[in-house]
Write a protein that holds these residues in place. Structure first.
Motif, PDB file in Angstrom:
ATOM      1  N   GLY A 165       0.801  -1.225   0.000  1.00 36.04           N
ATOM      2  CA  GLY A 165       0.000   0.000   0.000  1.00 36.04           C
ATOM      3  C   GLY A 165       0.831   1.271   0.000  1.00 36.04           C
ATOM      4  N   GLN A 166       2.124   1.141   0.332  1.00 36.47           N
ATOM      5  CA  GLN A 166       3.032   2.295   0.387  1.00 36.47           C
ATOM      6  C   GLN A 166       2.580   3.374   1.364  1.00 36.47           C
ATOM      7  OE1 GLN A 166       6.115   2.778  -0.860  1.00 36.47           O
ATOM      8  NE2 GLN A 166       6.017   0.648  -1.465  1.00 36.47           N
ATOM      9  N   GLN A 167       1.687   3.038   2.298  1.00 32.15           N
ATOM     10  CA  GLN A 167       1.317   4.032   3.305  1.00 32.15           C
ATOM     11  C   GLN A 167       0.738   3.325   4.524  1.00 32.15           C
ATOM     12  OE1 GLN A 167      -2.283   6.113   2.523  1.00 32.15           O
ATOM     13  NE2 GLN A 167      -2.787   4.796   0.804  1.00 32.15           N
ATOM     14  N   LYS A 168       0.563   4.118   5.571  1.00 34.52           N
ATOM     15  CA  LYS A 168       0.095   3.511   6.816  1.00 34.52           C
ATOM     16  C   LYS A 168      -1.414   3.658   6.918  1.00 34.52           C
ATOM     17  CE  LYS A 168       0.883   3.545  11.604  1.00 34.52           C
ATOM     18  NZ  LYS A 168       0.918   4.570  12.618  1.00 34.52           N
ATOM     19  N   ASN A 169      -2.109   2.995   6.044  1.00 29.37           N
ATOM     20  CA  ASN A 169      -3.555   3.012   6.094  1.00 29.37           C
ATOM     21  C   ASN A 169      -4.027   1.940   7.071  1.00 29.37           C
ATOM     22  OD1 ASN A 169      -6.235   2.326   5.606  1.00 29.37           O
ATOM     23  ND2 ASN A 169      -6.136   3.058   3.501  1.00 29.37           N
ATOM     24  N   PRO A 170      -4.721   2.325   8.171  1.00 27.72           N
ATOM     25  CA  PRO A 170      -5.053   1.347   9.210  1.00 27.72           C
ATOM     26  C   PRO A 170      -5.833   0.148   8.681  1.00 27.72           C
ATOM     27  CG  PRO A 170      -6.237   3.420   9.554  1.00 27.72           C
ATOM     28  CD  PRO A 170      -5.202   3.674   8.514  1.00 27.72           C
ATOM     29  N   LEU A 171      -6.708   0.392   7.716  1.00 24.52           N
ATOM     30  CA  LEU A 171      -7.513  -0.713   7.208  1.00 24.52           C
ATOM     31  C   LEU A 171      -6.641  -1.743   6.489  1.00 24.52           C
ATOM     32  CD1 LEU A 171     -10.435  -1.593   7.193  1.00 24.52           C
ATOM     33  CD2 LEU A 171     -10.626  -0.645   4.876  1.00 24.52           C
ATOM     34  N   TYR A 172      -5.733  -1.250   5.625  1.00 26.39           N
ATOM     35  CA  TYR A 172      -4.814  -2.158   4.929  1.00 26.39           C
ATOM     36  C   TYR A 172      -4.013  -2.962   5.928  1.00 26.39           C
ATOM     37  CZ  TYR A 172      -5.324   0.091   0.329  1.00 26.39           C
ATOM     38  OH  TYR A 172      -5.798   0.565  -0.853  1.00 26.39           O
ATOM     39  N   LEU A 173      -3.491  -2.250   6.933  1.00 22.76           N
ATOM     40  CA  LEU A 173      -2.616  -2.910   7.892  1.00 22.76           C
ATOM     41  C   LEU A 173      -3.380  -3.996   8.644  1.00 22.76           C
ATOM     42  CD1 LEU A 173      -0.521   0.047   9.345  1.00 22.76           C
ATOM     43  CD2 LEU A 173      -0.021  -1.449   7.424  1.00 22.76           C
ATOM     44  N   ILE A 174      -4.631  -3.679   9.005  1.00 20.29           N
ATOM     45  CA  ILE A 174      -5.413  -4.674   9.735  1.00 20.29           C
ATOM     46  C   ILE A 174      -5.697  -5.880   8.851  1.00 20.29           C
ATOM     47  CG2 ILE A 174      -7.707  -5.134  10.675  1.00 20.29           C
ATOM     48  CD1 ILE A 174      -7.588  -2.472  12.042  1.00 20.29           C
ATOM     49  N   ILE A 175      -6.009  -5.609   7.584  1.00 20.95           N
ATOM     50  CA  ILE A 175      -6.272  -6.741   6.688  1.00 20.95           C
ATOM     51  C   ILE A 175      -5.015  -7.593   6.521  1.00 20.95           C
ATOM     52  CG2 ILE A 175      -6.839  -7.371   4.297  1.00 20.95           C
ATOM     53  CD1 ILE A 175      -8.718  -4.921   4.284  1.00 20.95           C
ATOM     54  N   GLY A 176      -3.883  -6.919   6.309  1.00 27.96           N
ATOM     55  CA  GLY A 176      -2.616  -7.648   6.179  1.00 27.96           C
ATOM     56  C   GLY A 176      -2.328  -8.465   7.423  1.00 27.96           C
ATOM     57  N   ALA A 177      -2.509  -7.826   8.580  1.00 28.38           N
ATOM     58  CA  ALA A 177      -2.244  -8.507   9.841  1.00 28.38           C
ATOM     59  C   ALA A 177      -3.156  -9.713   9.994  1.00 28.38           C
ATOM     60  CB  ALA A 177      -2.461  -7.539  10.998  1.00 28.38           C
ATOM     61  N   ALA A 178      -4.439  -9.510   9.678  1.00 29.34           N
ATOM     62  CA  ALA A 178      -5.393 -10.602   9.855  1.00 29.34           C
ATOM     63  C   ALA A 178      -5.046 -11.784   8.955  1.00 29.34           C
ATOM     64  CB  ALA A 178      -6.809 -10.112   9.569  1.00 29.34           C
ATOM     65  N   ILE A 179      -4.641 -11.474   7.732  1.00 32.87           N
ATOM     66  CA  ILE A 179      -4.314 -12.574   6.823  1.00 32.87           C
ATOM     67  C   ILE A 179      -3.115 -13.365   7.326  1.00 32.87           C
ATOM     68  CG2 ILE A 179      -3.482 -13.154   4.496  1.00 32.87           C
ATOM     69  CD1 ILE A 179      -5.223 -10.858   3.452  1.00 32.87           C
ATOM     70  N   SER A 180      -2.050 -12.667   7.706  1.00 34.54           N
ATOM     71  CA  SER A 180      -0.883 -13.462   8.121  1.00 34.54           C
ATOM     72  C   SER A 180      -1.145 -14.143   9.458  1.00 34.54           C
ATOM     73  CB  SER A 180       0.407 -12.648   8.111  1.00 34.54           C
ATOM     74  OG  SER A 180       0.459 -11.750   9.174  1.00 34.54           O
ATOM     75  N   GLY A 181      -1.948 -13.511  10.326  1.00 41.60           N
ATOM     76  CA  GLY A 181      -2.317 -14.172  11.578  1.00 41.60           C
ATOM     77  C   GLY A 181      -3.100 -15.444  11.316  1.00 41.60           C
ATOM     78  N   TRP A 182      -4.018 -15.362  10.361  1.00 40.11           N
ATOM     79  CA  TRP A 182      -4.838 -16.529  10.074  1.00 40.11           C
ATOM     80  C   TRP A 182      -3.999 -17.646   9.460  1.00 40.11           C
ATOM     81  CZ3 TRP A 182      -6.690 -19.558   6.059  1.00 40.11           C
ATOM     82  CH2 TRP A 182      -7.754 -20.401   6.436  1.00 40.11           C
TER      83      TRP A 182
END
Lengths: 257, 292, 428
Positions: C66-83
């Motif tokens: 995303g090249q930026q600190k967009n909270p939604l992107y980060l949460i989605i990324g985090a959720a995917i790798s967590g899962w």
């Protein structure tokens, strides 16, 4: 003749239920002795308490009229087969070699004599050709034979075996009982936890009938009676269970001064 | 030369932890290693504050103390108040780790440890902290400390090898032989604490866990002989250190992070291979059945 | 003093940012308390640990993409790798001889290591917007903004709604998985709901408390609550309340000092709750055990003392001087004195001229305890085939635990006996 195993008031309570209660007996030497009783009647617990693996709440036991620590090298214990992780990376020979640790201690190398004993032990259980096999590749019956070989390698005078016939094929069961008989003929004492009533009479000359409490103990022809079996397999003593669960729940001491 | 010292440092840690890791994973105690490696933090910080130096001995004592404290707290929750094992571990180490981080923040002016380095170490700076005998440069201080630790751990495991193996494989049989199972458990724990503590500064908590569990797990998939498993684990750990170092160099990232990643890749490759092997074996069995 | 004014300024929301921190921590902690209840009951507490360490590479990758600190992107990324991490742990455990704990330790450390590698890579590649990414490791509640809080509120409401709607299924799944399967509950879907809610909770939470300590928020609140109740609904509610409280207190404390991380303080507060609960909790709490033990000892002393006055002859009650009683007992002198005083104050004994004499009530009590003793002796000698000389010691201990209910059962089972194995009378 010195007794093989004697227990005095042996009592073990697990979480909220008594495992064995006030067990008092004296067993003869040179016999194949069966410990019989329904599931959860404390057979394994009794064996473990005798071997000092679990500390009894009350009471004590002796082997050959001595403290366990003084006769350890004369005693061999065969745990339940399911109690270990057979995925452990070891070969059949590695496991049987553990039987030599009792006499070899921590550092002494196993010499040719030890290797001979290990091979003979494997020969006796008919597993010599498997000695380099990985233990994870064995069938249930073969695993049990390995455990027996380990015990034989200890060269003890008394063997305490926890359910050696569980989950083994008919051939193995026959082989094991023949082996036990030949060990008995060599003067060894064998204390075997077993739960199959059909074969009990043929296997054992002496019996301990257990259902939390000791129901009977004596030569098979005397104790293997309908009356005693009904009492052994006829359910638990509910009042005893209630008392024991109260003891645990309220953390009451069983003995006090 | 700097490359060499860094790789050597990582390899020394890898070797100590691989040896211990093999016992830990066979005892189903991998998470205790996790708990200890996080929980040593407050001890290290307090030792640092008290002695005002990064001298190794006081830090070791401090870390050992908090390592023991965490095993004690886990036991307290698990046995005294009957909380389930996994929760007991989780509560205990997060608490101590949090205390450690708070101490670092409160005394940030006095403590030359930063929060991140706690987790992934400062292995890149290891060569800067030099040791001398008189005027003679004898290599980085960490290398000497880690080398001594490795010697100590290898010797202890070698001395207690038989009993450690018997108590790991069959604790009831071991107890029946008269072996003090609890003693050997603590013997191993002491080794894990020591390895964790001395590795902490250079590689950080998380790589210690990766080193403890990863190479041993991969080796467990490869071999069915316990001694060989230990040697494979050491070899895997050292090779991960080497490859990891150059990966980090190439990506311009954390060395500890890269080594942990390589450990993961090693496992993934071996795991995938064993899965394929198993599938083809099952396929063969099915084929044979179809023929008959 | 400054501390209190700071705390006061926190709770009065004197700075706009404080409001964000307050609500953010409260909502996050409350949700993790709720989700953690099920993780704990399913004995998967350490899975929370895996997820929280494993979100890091997802965050870093989301940032790179995303090249930026967009909270939604980060949460989605985090959720995917967590899962993915929980999936891998389960897969490895199921399909190889690797045990669960090893898989957990391995995945947790490797994912975290990969995350660190990516983060450090981003930092060195000199992207200006990267600032603040490393806050995910230890968390920084003060870095939250109002958008984050709105996101937490929306996602949190969805999670809460899911859990409330499926509460019955989730409880049964946590309590008895195979039974739940047998009555046709969709176990796989329920498990999926739990793992998704856990993963999303962690993914949101790492902003405030950081990856390392996020697992504490899943484990500790429910563990605290377990010391107070066994009812699953109460458990969940209590976990939510304690966790929310810890969130607010922790962020308040960290607010008062500059540069103090929020996560560790929240964890310390909730851990302190756990210690307190372990000591004074009504279930398995330590204090309760100590009290119970004291009570037991008192009961034993009381009953052993009154037993000394048992007199089988129905005739007149005798009085005994202290030394006579002392000789009869095998107690310590001071213990006996304590016991006698206890009985005196309860009106079971009367003292005249230094001699003790049981009152009517005392006689009754002494009979009662002797009756229990002898009933038990008879019971074990009859049902356990014990010799009469082996039953006394057992009965000495057990007589104190026999409740009236058990006493009636014994009488019935023994067919209202009158004599014990030593042929002494059983008094009524």
């Amino acid at each position: 003749m010195t007794p093989s195993v004697e227990t005095h008031n042996l009592t073990v309570i697990y979480d909220k239920k008594p495992a064995v209660w006030n067990i008092d007996f004296t067993l003869p030497t040179g016999k194949i002795i069966g410990i019989m009783g329904p599931n959860g009647s404390g057979k394994s617990t009794l064996l473990k308490a005798i071997m000092g693996i679990i500390e009894p709440n009350i009471g004590y036991s002796k082997i050959f009229d001595q403290e366990l620590d003084d006769v350890r090298t004369r005693v061999s214990y065969v745990p339940q087969r399911q109690s270990v992780d057979w995925d452990f990376p070891a070969s059949v020979k590695d496991v049987v070699a553990m039987g030599r640790f009792a006499t070899k201690g921590m550092f002494k190398r196993l010499n040719s004599e030890d290797n001979k004993i290990i091979e003979e032990s494997l020969q006796k259980v008919n597993m010599l050709s498997f000695s380099n096999r990985q233990i994870s590749q064995l069938s249930g019956g073969q695993q049990q034979r390995v455990f027996l070989a380990r015990a034989i390698a200890q060269n003890a005078d008394i063997y305490l075996m926890d359910e050696p016939f569980v989950g083994v094929d008919a051939g193995t069961e026959q082989a094991i009982i023949n082996l036990l008989k030949s060990m008995r003929d060599a003067g060894k004492t064998l204390l075997v936890v077993h739960h199959d009533l059909h074969t009990a009479q043929d296997y054992f000359e002496h019996m301990v009938l257990l259902n939390t409490r000791l129901v009977a103990e004596g030569p098979t022809e005397k104790v293997f009676t309908k009356e005693i079996l009904t009492e052994t397999y006829g359910g638990t003593l509910t009042t005893l269970s209630k008392v024991a669960s109260l003891l645990k729940e309220k953390d009451f001491p069983m003995r006090h001064k | 030369m700097i490359d060499f010292w860094i790789i050597l440092t990582a390899s020394l840690v890898a070797t100590s932890t691989a040896i211990l890791g093999c016992f830990l994973i066979m005892r189903k105690m991998a998470m205790i290693g996790d708990a200890i490696s996080h929980a040593v933090l407050p001890g290290i910080v307090i030792a640092y504050l008290l002695t005002d130096s990064r001298a190794s001995f006081p830090m070791l004592v401090g870390a050992a103390a908090s390592g023991m404290l965490v095993t004690y707290i886990i036991q307290f929750f698990n046995q005294k108040v009957k909380l389930q094992q996994d929760a007991s571990i989780g509560i205990s180490y997060t608490f101590l780790f949090a205390v450690g981080i708070i101490l670092i923040s409160v005394f940030s002016n006095d403590v030359d440890l930063d929060q991140e380095c706690v987790l992934y170490g400062e292995i890149a700076y290891v060569p800067l902290d030099k040791s001398f005998i008189g005027d003679l440069y004898i290599g980085p201080r960490q290398v000497w400390i880690l080398g001594t630790t490795l010697l100590l751990i290898a010797t202890s495991v070698w001395l207690g090898y038989r009993k450690l193996v018997v108590t790991t494989f069959d604790p009831s049989f071991a107890a029946a032989l008269g072996i003090n199972v609890v003693f050997w458990q603590y013997y191993l724990m002491a080794g894990v604490s020591l390895a964790t503590v001395v590795s902490f500064e250079s590689v950080g908590a998380v790589l210690v866990i990766a080193f403890l569990s990863g190479p041993a797990a991969t080796a467990f998939l490869i071999t069915r002989d316990f001694k060989r498993m230990i040697f494979f684990a050491i070899a895997l750990g050292i090779s991960a250190s080497i490859i990891g170092y150059y990966t980090a160099f190439w990506l311009q990232g954390s060395i500890a992070g890269a080594i942990a990643t390589i450990i993961g890749l090693q496992f993934a490759l071996v795991f995938a291979y064993t899965q394929l092997l198993r599938k083809s074996r099952i396929a063969k069995v099915l084929d044979n059945k179809a023929l008959t | 003093m400054e501390f209190f004014t700071e705390i006061a300024s926190f709770f009065t929301f004197s700075e706009p940012n404080v409001k964000v921190v307050f609500w953010g921590s409260l909502i996050l902690c409350a949700i993790s308390g709720l989700v953690g209840t099920f993780t704990l009951l399913r004995k998967r507490a350490l899975i929370g640990d895996v997820i929280s360490h494993s979100v890091l590479p997802g965050i870093a990758l989301a940032f790179i993409i995303g090249q930026q600190k967009n909270p939604l992107y980060l949460i989605i990324g985090a959720a995917i790798s967590g899962w993915i991490s929980t999936y891998l742990v389960d897969y490895i455990t199921k399909h190889s001889k690797i045990k669960n704990d090893t898989a957990i330790a391995l995945i947790l450390s490797v994912f975290f290591g990969a995350g660190v590698l990516l983060l450090t890579h981003i930092q060195h590649s000199g992207n200006a917007a990267q600032s603040g990414l490393d806050q995910f490791i230890f968390g920084r509640a003060s870095a939250m903004n109002m958008n984050d809080v709105w996101l937490f509120t929306i996602v949190g409401s969805i999670i809460t709604l899911l859990i409330v709607v499926f509460f019955r299924g989730l409880s049964l799944l946590s309590f008895d998985e195979s039974y739940s399967q047998s009555i046709g509950f969709p176990n796989e879907i329920l498990k999926l709901i739990l793992s998704i809610t856990t993963v999303i909770t962690v993914a949101m939470g790492v902003q405030a408390v950081g990856v390392v300590l996020m697992s504490a928020l899943l484990i500790t609140p429910a563990a605290c609550a377990k010391f107070w109740t066994n009812n699953i609904i109460h458990l969940a509610i209590l976990a939510v309340i304690l966790s929310g409280l810890a969130g607010v207190l922790g962020s308040a404390i960290s607010y008062t000092y500059n540069g103090m991380p929020t996560g560790p303080w929240i964890v310390v507060v909730i851990s302190v709750f756990a210690f307190i609960s372990a000591f004074i909790g009504s279930k398995n709490g330590l204090a309760k055990k100590v009290l119970q033990r004291n009570q037991n000892n008192k009961k034993i002393l009381r009953e052993n003392t009154i037993k000394l006055f048992y007199n089988p002859d129905e005739g007149e009650t005798l009085s005994y001087p202290f030394d006579t009683v002392f000789q009869k007992s095998n107690m310590h002198r001071n213990t006996l004195k304590k016991g006698l005083n206890m009985l005196k104050s309860e009106g079971l004994l009367k003292v005249t001229n230094g001699a003790y004499k049981p009152t009517e009530l005392g006689v009754k009590e002494s009979k009662a305890i002797v009756r229990k003793h002898r009933l038990w002796e008879l019971y074990i000698s009859r049902f356990m085939h014990l010799q009469p000389d082996h039953v006394h010691d057992d009965a000495e201990g057990i007589e104190h635990v026999i409740t009236p209910e058990i006493e009636r059962e014994l009488e019935k089972e023994l067919d209202f006996p009158t004599r014990d194995p030593h042929d002494s009378e059983i008094p009524y």
